[in-house]
Design a protein around this motif. Structure first.
Motif: not given
Length: 321
Positions: A63-88
């Motif tokens: 788990e953690g939190a940070g900022r997106i620096v690269e977006v892969g193919p077929d990603v529509t929900e997020f973009r570069e620069g978004d702050r995100v958190a994750w689990v598992f």
């Protein structure tokens, strides 16, 4: 980039801080620059090789939190620069991680990275325990083990939000004030698993409505003994081991017992985001406070593990790359 890798299984000496290749985003994935990574007991279990279920990561952390620096193919929900958190999402003890979009939630502007990283696993777990596994009602009495830990402090606050009464069990006197500050009504200091008599005394011999116990086999019988008729036993946390075989026909007082596995709490991305947004709302309203008990440089992951295992810490521990 730098990361904390496993060099086998065992004590903290198997943790190796060093260079590893930068991750690359694939389809429906993003690369995140990590601002903070959470430290959990399951990381210790993974390091020791006791987690089971095929969980043998090359890089620790989930788990953690940070900022997106690269977006892969077929990603529509997020973009570069978004702050995100994750689990598992595995391999979080690193300067960068690659994450599938289904593991991510957006962090609101008024929630800090450290808070977001600290709330994901334990906040979602505490919320599930008190609102789903056993929906606490006004006047219910809950016994919370490890009441001054990250999960215990959040669980205490959520139970209090729902009108419950908390009996907290902590390992030493130094944790009493922290537990009470989170809302505990009574605190039992115990390291030997001898708490049931006091729990019964505090409930006039009736016992508690629910026990939340992730403290391992040494507390199992005491938790059973602390419950009232038709009480609920929430057993969780595989790292410290299970209670061993027992005769279900010997269970007392028509109690209900269940094993709460984290991945059962949030089976869909939609449910994860719904519950996370509820946690963020509680935080911004001041209904719950996140206790960050210690921050460590990523290079000092071994120090953080030793501190957590010693039971000397309170609140959530974070690693900062």
């Amino acid at each position: 980039m730098k990361a904390v890798k496993l060099n086998g299984f065992g004590g903290v000496e198997v943790l190796e801080y060093g260079e590893t290749p930068n991750p690359v985003a694939g389809s429906r994935q993003v690369v995140v620059e990590v601002a903070a990574a959470g430290v959990n007991f399951m990381d210790i279990g993974a390091r020791q090789g006791t987690m089971g279920g095929g969980y043998k990561p090359a890089i620790l952390g989930v788990e953690g939190a940070g900022r997106i620096v690269e977006v892969g193919p077929d990603v529509t929900e997020f973009r570069e620069g978004d702050r995100v958190a994750w689990v598992f999402n595995l391999s979080s003890y690193a300067e960068r991680i690659v994450a599938p979009v289904d593991s991510l939630v957006k962090i609101p502007d008024d929630i800090g990275d450290a808070t977001a990283a600290a709330i994901m696993m334990q906040g979602l777990t505490a919320s599930h325990f008190a609102t789903d596994f056993y929906p606490v009602q006004p006047g219910d009495v809950a016994l919370v083990h490890a009441g001054a830990g990250g999960l215990g402090l959040l669980l205490t606050q959520i139970v209090k939000l729902r009108g419950g009464r908390i009996i907290s069990r902590v390992s030493n006197e130094g944790k009493v004030a922290i537990s009470k500050a989170a809302g505990a009504d009574e605190v039992i200091v115990d390291r030997e698993g001898k708490f049931a008599e006091e729990a019964l005394r505090l409930t006039n011999g009736e016992g508690v409505h629910v026990v939340y116990d992730g403290s391992g086999p040494s507390t199992f019988q005491g938790s059973l003994d602390s419950l009232r008729r038709s009480g609920t036993f929430c057993w969780y946390g595989p790292v410290l081991g299970g209670p061993g075989p027992f005769d279900v026909m010997s269970l007392p007082k028509s109690i209900k017992i269940g094993y709460a596995v984290f991945l059962n709490l949030i089976p869909t991305p939609e449910l994860m985001r719904q519950h996370t947004n509820q946690l963020f709302d509680w935080i911004r309203r001041g209904d719950i406070k996140v206790n960050i008990g210690g921050t460590y440089p990523l290079a000092d992951a071994a120090v953080a593990h030793e501190a957590m295992q010693s039971r000397a810490t309170t609140g959530k521990l974070l690693l900062i790359p």
